[in-house]
Design a protein around this motif. Structure first.
Motif, mmCIF file in Angstrom:
data_model
loop_
_atom_site.group_PDB
_atom_site.id
_atom_site.type_symbol
_atom_site.label_atom_id
_atom_site.label_comp_id
_atom_site.label_asym_id
_atom_site.label_seq_id
_atom_site.Cartn_x
_atom_site.Cartn_y
_atom_site.Cartn_z
ATOM 1 N N CYS A 178 11.022 12.289 44.884
ATOM 2 C CA CYS A 178 9.784 13.064 44.857
ATOM 3 C C CYS A 178 8.595 12.130 44.603
ATOM 4 O O CYS A 178 8.632 11.284 43.701
ATOM 5 C CB CYS A 178 9.866 14.123 43.759
ATOM 6 N N THR A 179 7.537 12.277 45.408
ATOM 7 C CA THR A 179 6.365 11.405 45.269
ATOM 8 C C THR A 179 5.154 12.115 44.679
ATOM 9 O O THR A 179 4.187 11.459 44.271
ATOM 10 C CB THR A 179 5.972 10.813 46.637
ATOM 11 N N PHE A 189 9.157 19.927 40.538
ATOM 12 C CA PHE A 189 9.632 18.551 40.624
ATOM 13 C C PHE A 189 8.453 17.611 40.442
ATOM 14 O O PHE A 189 7.366 17.849 40.973
ATOM 15 C CB PHE A 189 10.302 18.300 41.979
ATOM 16 N N MET A 190 8.688 16.540 39.700
ATOM 17 C CA MET A 190 7.634 15.589 39.407
ATOM 18 C C MET A 190 7.906 14.253 40.089
ATOM 19 O O MET A 190 9.060 13.944 40.448
ATOM 20 C CB MET A 190 7.530 15.393 37.887
ATOM 21 N N PRO A 191 6.853 13.446 40.277
ATOM 22 C CA PRO A 191 7.054 12.128 40.893
ATOM 23 C C PRO A 191 8.133 11.338 40.153
ATOM 24 O O PRO A 191 8.150 11.277 38.922
ATOM 25 C CB PRO A 191 5.680 11.475 40.743
ATOM 26 N N GLY A 192 9.043 10.766 40.922
ATOM 27 C CA GLY A 192 10.143 10.003 40.330
ATOM 28 C C GLY A 192 11.440 10.779 40.233
ATOM 29 O O GLY A 192 12.495 10.189 40.009
ATOM 30 N N ASP A 193 11.364 12.117 40.388
ATOM 31 C CA ASP A 193 12.584 12.933 40.350
ATOM 32 C C ASP A 193 13.391 12.732 41.630
ATOM 33 O O ASP A 193 12.839 12.665 42.727
ATOM 34 C CB ASP A 193 12.246 14.422 40.226
ATOM 35 N N TYR A 194 14.710 12.644 41.460
ATOM 36 C CA TYR A 194 15.586 12.602 42.619
ATOM 37 C C TYR A 194 15.955 14.033 43.009
ATOM 38 O O TYR A 194 16.308 14.852 42.171
ATOM 39 C CB TYR A 194 16.859 11.808 42.316
ATOM 40 N N ILE A 195 15.864 14.319 44.302
ATOM 41 C CA ILE A 195 16.151 15.653 44.808
ATOM 42 C C ILE A 195 17.418 15.595 45.650
ATOM 43 O O ILE A 195 17.504 14.816 46.608
ATOM 44 C CB ILE A 195 14.993 16.191 45.687
#
Length: 282
Positions: A178-179, A189-195
């Motif tokens: 996630c960017t 979801f926040m930047p850095g989260d893997y989806i």
């Protein structure tokens, strides 16, 4: 791929011969893991005696939770492959490393780094995914005697049957990073989260397949399990041959099999879905 058939068949029989006269085997450890590694070694013209070393590295890379061991394994594989590339530069052969050296991209030859990436991808992608698919397929056959009987009675049905099993039991999913903040279904979801993207569900889409949760070995599906368009798996033809030949040879060599009584098959759910153990008895 057709030219490789006999070599692939020989490798399959090598492992099947070790357990066919017993009353069972641990299918994942005794066949699904080592079999595709031997094909990788053949394609790159590496000694079959190295299979144990590559299996050790594979275990550290994909199954262990020790970060230092994983890093060490990556460095060891890289060093091994770079040494092989250096040797092929001096004395090319009829293997995939030597052939990669003759290829061009944008008017220039491949670099050693690009050939390394090609070989490393073949090692990881061409091994782990085959192991996972075989485990999933043989679990289905072990728990569905009627389908096992169909393929035993008509080995020619295995080619189409494998396509249906690939549709029903795809192994490879994907992840994205996630960017920017994004909310969907009440989850943010926040930047850095893997989806984790459940691309494996494409084969169970009721809009594309009638009764998608049923396995019909004569369905002849057009599935996305091996990718699509520019993302289609480069090794799809080899993967199909390995899966087809493994199924043909196992069904020809051993009696009707089932999962050992009382054993609950453990699933690993992640980027690549697989069964970790599959004790079969006959």
């Amino acid at each position: 791929m057709a030219a490789l058939d006999q070599r692939i068949r020989q490798r399959a029989r090598l492992y099947i011969d070790k357990f066919k006269d017993r009353d069972g085997c641990e299918f994942v450890a005794e066949f699904a893991i080592p079999f595709p590694v031997t094909i990788f070694l053949d394609l790159l013209d590496f000694p079959q005696e190295e299979v144990g070393q590559f299996l050790t590295w594979e275990g550290q890379l994909l199954h262990g939770d020790d970060r230092d061991a994983r890093t060490s394994a990556i460095r060891a594989v890289k060093a091994y492959l770079l040494d092989a590339i250096s040797r092929r530069r001096k004395q090319p052969g009829d293997d995939l490393i030597s052939k990669a050296m003759t290829l061009e991209v944008e008017g220039r030859k491949w670099t050693d780094t690009e050939i390394l990436g090609h070989c490393f991808n073949l090692y990881i992608g061409g091994h782990y995914t085959i192991t996972s698919n075989m485990g999933l397929h043989f679990r289905h056959l072990a728990t569905t005697p009627s389908d096992q009987a169909i393929l035993r009675a008509n080995p020619k049905a295995i080619v189409v049957g494998i396509e249906e099993l690939l549709r029903a039991y795809p192994a490879v999913s994907t992840t994205r990073l996630c960017t920017k903040p994004y909310t969907i279904g009440g989850a943010t979801f926040m930047p850095g989260d893997y989806i984790g993207l459940s691309t494996v569900l494409a084969g169970r889409d009721p809009e594309d397949f009638d009764a998608p949760n049923e396995v019909r070995l004569d369905r002849k599906p057009t599935h996305l399990t091996l990718g699509f368009g520019p993302h289609r798996c480069l090794g799809q033809h080899l993967a199909r041959r390995e899966l087809q030949i493994a199924t043909e040879e196992c069904l020809a060599a051993i009696p009707e099999f089932r999962i050992k009584d009382g054993f609950r098959v453990p699933f690993f759910v992640g980027n690549i879905i697989h069964v970790e153990k599959l004790p079969l008895v006959w």
